[in-house]
Scaffold this active site. Structure first.
Site, short mmCIF file in Angstrom:
data_model
loop_
_atom_site.label_atom_id
_atom_site.label_comp_id
_atom_site.label_asym_id
_atom_site.label_seq_id
_atom_site.Cartn_x
_atom_site.Cartn_y
_atom_site.Cartn_z
N LYS A 14 28.89 35.81 44.64
CA LYS A 14 29.87 36.90 44.40
C LYS A 14 29.42 37.81 43.25
CE LYS A 14 33.45 34.20 43.66
NZ LYS A 14 33.04 32.80 43.87
N ARG A 89 43.14 33.75 43.61
CA ARG A 89 42.62 32.44 43.98
C ARG A 89 43.69 31.51 44.53
NH1 ARG A 89 37.61 32.42 40.42
NH2 ARG A 89 36.71 30.38 40.46
N ARG A 123 21.76 26.47 38.77
CA ARG A 123 22.08 27.74 38.12
C ARG A 123 21.93 27.63 36.59
NH1 ARG A 123 27.44 30.57 40.39
NH2 ARG A 123 28.60 28.89 39.40
N ARG A 156 26.00 26.36 32.77
CA ARG A 156 27.43 26.61 32.58
C ARG A 156 28.16 25.28 32.49
NH1 ARG A 156 29.74 31.00 36.83
NH2 ARG A 156 31.40 29.46 36.91
N ARG A 167 36.20 22.31 41.84
CA ARG A 167 36.29 23.71 42.25
C ARG A 167 36.27 23.86 43.77
NH1 ARG A 167 32.11 27.17 39.44
NH2 ARG A 167 30.92 25.26 39.17
P1 AMP Z 1 34.28 31.77 38.15
O1 AMP Z 1 33.21 32.34 37.28
O2 AMP Z 1 34.94 32.80 39.04
O3 AMP Z 1 33.81 30.56 38.92
O4 AMP Z 1 35.47 31.27 37.18
C1 AMP Z 1 35.22 30.29 36.20
C2 AMP Z 1 36.51 29.57 35.83
O5 AMP Z 1 37.46 30.52 35.30
C3 AMP Z 1 37.25 28.91 36.98
O6 AMP Z 1 36.73 27.61 37.29
C4 AMP Z 1 38.67 28.84 36.41
O7 AMP Z 1 38.80 27.81 35.43
C5 AMP Z 1 38.77 30.18 35.69
N1 AMP Z 1 39.25 31.23 36.62
C6 AMP Z 1 38.58 32.33 37.04
N2 AMP Z 1 39.32 33.08 37.87
C7 AMP Z 1 40.51 32.42 38.00
C8 AMP Z 1 41.71 32.65 38.74
N3 AMP Z 1 41.85 33.74 39.53
N4 AMP Z 1 42.72 31.76 38.63
C9 AMP Z 1 42.62 30.68 37.83
N5 AMP Z 1 41.52 30.37 37.13
C10 AMP Z 1 40.47 31.23 37.19
#
Ligand code: AMP
Length: 217
Positions: A14, A89, A123, A156, A167
């Site tokens: 993404k 989400r 990653r 990360r 996740r």
């Molecule tokens: P990502 O980089 O999109 O994988 O986001 C990393 C982390 O941020 C996720 O595992 C969640 O802990 C938090 N996060 C990001 N976007 C959301 C969302 N829309 N709702 C809840 N938590 C989020």
């Protein structure tokens, strides 16, 4: 004005695809995960509230997410549109989003769980400039160092097998139903995320009817 949401399981690309789209078409990339990571890295109050949740791979509370997204979208710092990445989400976030904002399309990146695991666990991230790497397809020139700023690369905190499992579970339980909501509005474009990044970008351009993608050599 072009307003898109990009969805897909973790590791489906993404971030990479949003950047390719935004750089070329002058759109603003709004990554909710990046916004939270910025707060964690800069030790803000919000960062302290979300750090533990993010580390475990769980979702941050809807109230916090909605306020961060509202603040970000209220700043209206785009001339040609935006790509929202990592939001909505779950059902509640989708309702909040659809009540407040119109979108032109949802890009859905599809990838098998096996490929997700392979990609996510290899990653690496530069904590200095934010550049990301992949030890399979996109290695740094000098092992463990960022090509751009030379900082030591890190993994990360949520790219561990345990956090990835959490996740993936959240994705199938909570995020997939959001896709079904968008499908009813006939705005979803399914794109195979398995090919190389340039090819995936070309498919996105073609399905959205956007100017063709010309990879930079
Ligand atoms: P990502 O980089 O999109 O994988 O986001 C990393 C982390 O941020 C996720 O595992 C969640 O802990 C938090 N996060 C990001 N976007 C959301 C969302 N829309 N709702 C809840 N938590 C989020």
């Amino acid at each position: 004005m072009r307003k898109y949401v990009i969805m897909g399981v973790q590791g489906s690309g993404k971030g990479t695809q949003s950047e390719l789209l935004c750089d070329d078409l002058d759109l603003v990339h709004i990554s909710v995960g990046d916004l939270f990571r910025w707060h964690v890295q800069n030790h803000t109050k919000l960062g302290a509230q979300v750090r533990r949740t993010m580390k475990s791979g769980e979702l941050v509370s809807d109230d916090l997410v909605e306020s961060v997204v509202r603040d970000r979208l209220d700043s209206h710092d785009w001339n040609f549109g935006f790509v929202v990445d990592g939001f909505p989400r779950n059902g509640r976030q989708a309702e909040f989003f659809m009540e407040s904002y119109d979108i032109d399309g949802v890009i859905h990146l599809e990838l098998s769980d096996d490929e997700v695991r392979r990609r996510v666990l290899s990653r690496r991230l530069c904590p200095g400039c934010g550049m990301d790497y992949n030890l399979i397809a996109d290695r740094p020139k000098v092992e463990g160092r960022c090509d751009i700023c030379g900082t030591t690369l890190i993994t990360r905190e949520d790219d561990t097998p345990e956090a990835l499992a959490a996740r993936l579970r959240d994705y199938y339980e909570k995020t997939k139903p959001v896709l079904e909501l968008f499908r009813r509005k006939e705005v979803v474009h399914d794109v195979d995320a398995a090919p190389a990044a340039d090819e995936v970008q070309a498919s996105i351009r073609s399905t959205l009817g956007l100017p063709a993608y010309e990879p930079k050599s």
